[in-house]
Design an enzyme around this catalytic site. Structure first.
Site, PDB file in Angstrom:
ATOM      1  N   HIS A 183      -2.113   1.628  -4.642  1.00 44.03           N
ATOM      2  CA  HIS A 183      -2.093   0.410  -3.821  1.00 44.03           C
ATOM      3  C   HIS A 183      -2.049  -0.791  -4.761  1.00 44.03           C
ATOM      4  CE1 HIS A 183      -2.813   2.717  -0.354  1.00 44.03           C
ATOM      5  NE2 HIS A 183      -4.035   2.373  -0.055  1.00 44.03           N
ATOM      6  N   ARG A 232       2.677  -1.511   4.116  1.00 49.18           N
ATOM      7  CA  ARG A 232       2.954  -0.201   3.513  1.00 49.18           C
ATOM      8  C   ARG A 232       4.290  -0.267   2.794  1.00 49.18           C
ATOM      9  NH1 ARG A 232      -0.935   3.418   3.406  1.00 49.18           N
ATOM     10  NH2 ARG A 232      -1.200   3.421   5.659  1.00 49.18           N
ATOM     11  N   GLN A 282       0.804  -1.214   0.000  1.00 47.68           N
ATOM     12  CA  GLN A 282       0.000   0.000   0.000  1.00 47.68           C
ATOM     13  C   GLN A 282       0.844   1.274   0.000  1.00 47.68           C
ATOM     14  OE1 GLN A 282      -3.389  -2.314   2.546  1.00 47.68           O
ATOM     15  NE2 GLN A 282      -3.526  -0.098   2.580  1.00 47.68           N
TER      16      GLN A 282
END
Ligand code: NAP
Length: 372
Positions: free
Chosen positions: A275, A268, A162
């Site tokens: 994403h 992340r 992400q």
């Protein structure tokens, strides 16, 4: 023309929303009113060559004058204002990018290329609260909605990659600061072919571990690293972001909470606004890859298939290729060694567009159409 209140229009999601509304000429169909939590009395952005005065966003009487309110201001604002407004007797339509109301019984999660039928049914049934979904969930369903809508998914595991934008503008800036600090720590040494890469690598490691490395927002290094946790801890050991996948997907599709089992780890990475997710899917039927690709392509105009080839994948299935675009490419589709009903897939999409602004922009159009 219907009166539309816009709250949170100058934030990151709000700016993308307003830019898309201009592109799609939505402002031609509405009378916009711009609200603010911090700049009341200043000039609004220009629409059709005219500006107005920004209205206080906590002014319930002013909000009550709106037919529709679109807010990208965040959950704190929603929790502060929504209930007061409804208690005051307001019966307009509330369209919200924040998560605060997503799982409430009186709301619909909106992603009209996937659940337009349910949205229209809910409008007829008197639902007036329409909430944008979690960015990762919306992007998964934009890419692979064809399989979900055909009820072909028995379960799926989404491992995510992400982007920084999901955490907000300050975090995006800090990611760049981190990259810049890494670059500075190496300096001109990168151009010296005599210097061993391990010396350069040592300088980078020292830099990301140093007290001076900028981590005020992230808390930890993301540049040159990754962060395998997003959101708070849930009781079952999932992170909040991981928990949203199953519960929101099923709500969007109109299923009971766990009709389709979904789980995975959310991570992340140092991408800016796209994403990505790697999926393992167990299908209910042993379909050919070509049939799977057809279902994906037919499900909406934005889902696209990238053939499972190296060059096409590296050229078209990356955040660098997709940022700023509404396309949601899906690739790496192949049968897994585990068995004929197990497939892999990889998808990437702009999380500020389909992950945030676009579903709520399109919901405005759906409500306007409904109101006639
Ligand atoms: P944001 O950029 O922090 O903006 C929120 C508000 O901060 C603005 O509307 C503005 O309100 C105020 N603000 C203060 N200083 C500002 C400045 N210098 N520039 C711009 N705005 C400033 O928030 P966001 O990332 O867009 O997120 C808004 C909501 O959308 C949140 O609920 C978030 O969870 C949700 N959401 C975000 C994403 C995402 O990718 N970031 C995705 C899906 C949903 P005033 O004009 O009233 O001062």
């Amino acid at each position: 023309m219907r009166k539309i209140g816009l709250v949170g229009w100058r934030g990151m999601v709000g700016s993308v929303l307003v830019a898309r509304m201009r592109e799609e000429k939505d402002f031609d169909l509405i009378e916009p009113f711009f609200f603010t939590t911090s700049q009341a009395g200043q000039n609004s952005p220009e629409v059709a060559g005219e500006t107005s005065v920004l209205i206080e966003a906590f002014d319930i009487a002013a909000l009550k004058g709106m037919d529709i309110i679109i807010t990208c201001q965040g959950s704190r604002y929603t929790n502060d204002v929504y209930y007061k407004l409804r208690r005051s007797g307001w019966s307009g339509y509330w369209i919200d990018a924040a998560s605060a109301l997503r799982m409430k019984d009186h709301t619909m999660i909106v992603l009209d290329p996937v659940n337009l039928g349910l949205i229209q049914e809910s409008l007829i049934n008197g639902v007036r609260d329409f909430i944008g979904g979690n960015c990762t969930v919306s992007l998964m369903l934009m890419g692979l909605g064809g399989l979900f809508k055909s009820n072909l998914v028995e379960w799926a595991s989404a491992m995510t990659y992400q982007a920084a934008s999901g955490a907000g503008a300050k975090h995006m800036r800090e990611l760049i600061l981190q990259m810049s600090a890494i670059s500075s720590s190496v300096g001109a040494r990168i151009d010296n072919p005599e210097l061993g890469i391990l010396d350069i690598d040592k300088a980078v490691t020292q830099c990301v571990r140093s007290e001076a490395f900028p981590v005020d927002n992230w808390g930890f290094p993301l540049g040159g690293s990754l962060l395998p946790w997003i959101g708070d801890l849930k009781e079952n050991g999932q992170s909040e972001e991981e928990w949203k996948n199953e519960i929101e997907t099923n709500k969007i599709l109109g299923n009971n909470e766990s009709a389709i089992r979904l789980d995975g780890l959310c991570v992340r990475v140092g991408a800016m606004r796209c994403h990505s997710q790697a999926l393992t899917i167990k299908l209910r039927e042993n379909l050919d890859v070509a049939d799977i690709e057809d279902l994906i392509l037919e499900s909406n105009p934005w889902a696209d298939i990238v053939p499972n080839e190296k060059h096409a994948t590296l050229e078209r299935l990356t955040p660098a290729a997709v940022a700023g675009s509404l396309a949601v490419p899906v690739g790496r589709i192949r049968k897994m060694n585990i068995g004929g009903r197990y497939i892999s897939a990889f998808t990437t999409g702009d999380q500020l567009l389909w992950g945030a602004a676009e579903p709520i922009r399109r919901m405005l159009r759906v409500v306007l159409d409904y109101l006639g």
